[in-house]
Motif scaffolding. Structure first.
Motif, PDB file in Angstrom:
ATOM      1  N   ALA A  19      82.025 138.248 -29.904  1.00 24.02           N
ATOM      2  CA  ALA A  19      81.787 136.852 -29.521  1.00 24.02           C
ATOM      3  C   ALA A  19      81.498 135.972 -30.731  1.00 24.02           C
ATOM      4  N   GLU A  29      78.797 129.035 -26.951  1.00 26.00           N
ATOM      5  CA  GLU A  29      78.532 130.117 -26.003  1.00 26.00           C
ATOM      6  C   GLU A  29      77.595 129.671 -24.895  1.00 26.00           C
ATOM      7  N   PRO A  32      74.493 134.415 -21.202  1.00 20.99           N
ATOM      8  CA  PRO A  32      75.034 135.735 -20.864  1.00 20.99           C
ATOM      9  C   PRO A  32      74.670 136.101 -19.435  1.00 20.99           C
ATOM     10  N   ASN A  33      75.198 137.220 -18.976  1.00 26.16           N
ATOM     11  CA  ASN A  33      74.918 137.636 -17.600  1.00 26.16           C
ATOM     12  C   ASN A  33      74.891 139.159 -17.534  1.00 26.16           C
ATOM     13  N   CYS A  42      77.787 140.750 -19.782  1.00 23.14           N
ATOM     14  CA  CYS A  42      78.830 139.928 -20.390  1.00 23.14           C
ATOM     15  C   CYS A  42      78.251 138.770 -21.183  1.00 23.14           C
ATOM     16  N   ARG A  43      79.090 138.240 -22.071  1.00 24.57           N
ATOM     17  CA  ARG A  43      78.847 136.979 -22.760  1.00 24.57           C
ATOM     18  C   ARG A  43      79.976 136.037 -22.362  1.00 24.57           C
ATOM     19  N   ARG A  44      79.649 134.727 -22.237  1.00 25.18           N
ATOM     20  CA  ARG A  44      80.609 133.820 -21.601  1.00 25.18           C
ATOM     21  C   ARG A  44      80.764 132.515 -22.374  1.00 25.18           C
ATOM     22  N   GLU A  53      85.194 135.458 -20.464  1.00 28.24           N
ATOM     23  CA  GLU A  53      84.091 136.415 -20.379  1.00 28.24           C
ATOM     24  C   GLU A  53      84.410 137.644 -21.227  1.00 28.24           C
TER      25      GLU A  53
END
Length: 219
Positions: A19, A29, A32-33, A42-44, A53
């Protein structure tokens, strides 16, 4: 159009260090989730109409247990460096109605969702092709005010997705349905690669993130 692109995911290394390439490029960014009971996180990166994602497995036994096992996130992630496609395409309704999924599917009830909600997972998709999901209750990022959508790169919307796949076989029925809906284009390629175009690539710029990520960005 009945359907819209909600997001795409790319399997990446634990913690998604990849990322940082996107951040250095000028993307902002979002939050995250994590996905309790599914064994992934994940990072989004959010845009006005969809998001990108980067996903990885945090708990291998959890990812390999039902109900997550049937979604095959574990083999897709663990075999991403070999034959498995590291991608997924996630579709939502384009308007206020909630049509049936555009492909044959089964209802996935992950533990992190309320029992009455489900994600439709396309059936008959080989690991050599992306996974396809339909989320009837999803809404565009523009309706998610907590997530940043302004980017130093100046991009606003995802306007095209092209997925390159090795091998000469025709895409599966789910892939053809998503392509017929105008959401993704599939082409032959030497290796798995996804090209994401922003704002119709009007600036004429591009960035190839390989080998860190199998992504090419155009804006």
């Amino acid at each position: 159009m009945t359907y819209a692109l909600d997001h795409v995911f790319v399997c990446c290394a634990e913690g998604a260090p990849e990322a940082e390439r996107l951040v250095r490029l000028g993307l902002t960014e979002g939050a995250p989730n994590t996905h309790p009971g599914q064994g992934t996180a994940c990072r989004r990166f959010f845009f006005e109409n969809a998001y990108l994602e980067l996903i990885w497995v945090t708990d291998a036994p959890e990812a390999q247990a039902e109900p997550a096992a049937r979604a095959r996130l574990w083999p897709r992630w663990s075999q991403r460096a070999t034959d498995a496609s590291p991608f997924a395409v996630i579709v939502r309704p384009a308007g206020g109605d909630e049509p049936d999924p555009p492909f044959a599917s089964w209802a996935y009830h992950p533990p992190y969702l309320p029992p009455h909600l489900a994600i439709d997972v396309a059936e008959g998709t080989p690991l050599s092709e992306p996974a396809f999901f339909y989320i009837a209750f999803a809404r565009p990022p523009a309706l998610m005010p907590a997530q940043p959508r302004g980017h130093g790169l100046g991009v606003r919307r995802i306007t095209a997705i092209e997925v390159g796949m090795p091998g000469g076989s025709a895409p599966c029925a789910a892939a053809r349905a998503v392509q017929d809906a105008g959401l993704v284009t599939f082409v032959h390629a030497a290796h798995h690669v996804m090209t994401v175009a922003f704002d119709d690539a009007r600036a004429g710029e591009s960035a190839d993130l390989r080998p860190d990520l199998p992504l090419v960005l155009r804006w």
